[in-house]
Design a protein around this motif. Structure first.
Motif, short mmCIF file in Angstrom:
data_model
loop_
_atom_site.label_atom_id
_atom_site.label_comp_id
_atom_site.label_asym_id
_atom_site.label_seq_id
_atom_site.Cartn_x
_atom_site.Cartn_y
_atom_site.Cartn_z
N TRP A 96 0.65 -1.17 -0.41
CA TRP A 96 -0.03 0.09 0.15
C TRP A 96 0.79 1.35 0.23
CZ3 TRP A 96 -0.89 3.93 3.75
CH2 TRP A 96 -2.18 4.69 3.17
N ILE A 97 2.17 1.48 0.52
CA ILE A 97 3.26 2.23 0.46
C ILE A 97 3.25 2.80 -0.58
CG2 ILE A 97 5.16 3.22 1.77
CD1 ILE A 97 3.73 1.91 4.38
N TRP A 98 3.87 1.36 -1.05
CA TRP A 98 4.41 1.12 -2.76
C TRP A 98 3.44 2.16 -3.32
CZ3 TRP A 98 9.81 0.68 -3.90
CH2 TRP A 98 10.31 0.66 -5.51
N ASN A 99 2.30 1.86 -3.16
CA ASN A 99 1.34 2.20 -4.62
C ASN A 99 0.47 3.40 -4.39
OD1 ASN A 99 1.03 -0.26 -5.63
ND2 ASN A 99 -0.39 -0.52 -4.74
N GLU A 100 1.24 4.01 -2.44
CA GLU A 100 0.50 5.71 -2.35
C GLU A 100 2.00 6.33 -2.93
OE1 GLU A 100 -1.07 7.75 -0.72
OE2 GLU A 100 -3.05 5.19 -1.53
N CYS A 101 3.26 6.11 -3.10
CA CYS A 101 4.60 6.29 -3.73
C CYS A 101 4.64 6.78 -5.05
CB CYS A 101 5.87 5.97 -2.56
SG CYS A 101 6.60 5.97 -1.19
N VAL A 102 3.93 5.56 -5.23
CA VAL A 102 3.76 6.14 -6.73
C VAL A 102 3.09 6.89 -7.43
CG1 VAL A 102 2.85 4.45 -8.85
CG2 VAL A 102 4.68 3.44 -7.57
N ALA A 103 1.78 6.71 -6.27
CA ALA A 103 0.09 8.15 -6.93
C ALA A 103 1.22 9.40 -7.07
CB ALA A 103 -0.58 7.26 -6.24
N PRO A 129 10.09 -1.51 8.06
CA PRO A 129 9.72 -1.94 6.74
C PRO A 129 9.33 -0.76 5.83
CG PRO A 129 8.61 -3.38 8.07
CD PRO A 129 9.50 -2.16 9.24
N GLN A 130 8.19 0.28 6.73
CA GLN A 130 7.35 0.69 5.86
C GLN A 130 8.53 1.97 5.21
OE1 GLN A 130 4.21 2.25 8.50
NE2 GLN A 130 3.34 0.02 7.91
N GLN A 131 10.12 2.09 5.99
CA GLN A 131 10.24 3.58 6.08
C GLN A 131 11.33 2.75 4.87
OE1 GLN A 131 12.19 4.02 9.62
NE2 GLN A 131 10.72 5.25 10.22
N GLN A 132 12.04 1.66 4.47
CA GLN A 132 12.57 1.07 3.67
C GLN A 132 11.92 0.65 2.91
OE1 GLN A 132 16.02 -0.07 4.33
NE2 GLN A 132 15.91 -0.14 1.95
N VAL A 133 10.44 0.55 2.53
CA VAL A 133 10.24 0.62 1.16
C VAL A 133 10.08 1.75 0.63
CG1 VAL A 133 7.57 1.04 0.23
CG2 VAL A 133 8.13 -0.80 1.60
N ILE A 134 10.42 3.30 1.54
CA ILE A 134 9.96 4.50 0.78
C ILE A 134 11.64 5.05 0.61
CG2 ILE A 134 10.25 7.09 1.87
CD1 ILE A 134 8.44 6.38 3.19
N ARG A 135 12.10 4.14 1.40
CA ARG A 135 13.94 4.23 0.25
C ARG A 135 14.20 3.91 -0.64
NH1 ARG A 135 14.69 4.06 6.20
NH2 ARG A 135 15.26 1.75 6.18
N LEU A 185 7.91 20.96 -8.42
CA LEU A 185 7.94 20.66 -7.52
C LEU A 185 8.52 19.59 -7.43
CD1 LEU A 185 4.15 20.86 -8.06
CD2 LEU A 185 5.26 21.50 -6.48
N THR A 186 9.39 18.33 -6.27
CA THR A 186 9.79 16.97 -6.02
C THR A 186 9.02 16.20 -5.41
OG1 THR A 186 10.85 18.19 -3.67
CG2 THR A 186 11.82 18.48 -6.15
N CYS A 187 9.35 14.88 -5.46
CA CYS A 187 8.60 13.94 -4.49
C CYS A 187 9.55 13.17 -4.66
CB CYS A 187 7.30 13.42 -5.43
SG CYS A 187 6.38 12.13 -4.27
N GLY A 188 10.89 13.91 -3.04
CA GLY A 188 11.94 12.80 -2.82
C GLY A 188 11.35 11.56 -1.49
N PRO A 189 12.46 11.69 -0.58
CA PRO A 189 12.03 10.71 0.20
C PRO A 189 11.76 11.11 2.01
CG PRO A 189 14.42 9.92 -0.78
CD PRO A 189 13.87 11.46 -1.56
#
Length: 85
Positions: free
Chosen positions: A23-30, A74-80, A46-50
């Motif tokens: 879900w977090i990965w999909n939110e990052c993509v969106a 693990p959720q933070q690792q998904v973002i990294r 605009l930027t969309c960084g970590p």
């Protein structure tokens, strides 16, 4: 070669953690797509960084109880990993 044999409880918890990470990965993509579209539409940079995605995760964990049930590491690792990709 190793085989992992999980109890039903452990399997459910692991699958729930994977669901949260997906879900977090999909939110990052969106969020990334949204920023890209906004960047093309306007002259503002605009930027969309970590850092922005970490803020998104913090807010999501605050308002979404099922997400907060999971481990934050693990959720933070998904973002990294998303930022690396």
């Amino acid at each position: 070669t190793f085989r992992v044999r999980l109890s039903n409880t452990a399997r459910r918890r692991l699958e729930a953690e994977w669901d949260r990470c997906r879900w977090i990965w999909n939110e990052c993509v969106a969020k990334s797509k949204q920023v890209h579209v906004q960047g093309k539409a306007g002259s503002e940079r605009l930027t969309c960084g970590p850092a922005q995605l970490d803020k998104m995760l913090t807010e999501a964990r605050r308002v979404t109880p099922w997400l907060a049930e999971g481990a934050s590491v693990p959720q933070q690792q998904v973002i990294r990993d998303f930022a690396t990709s």
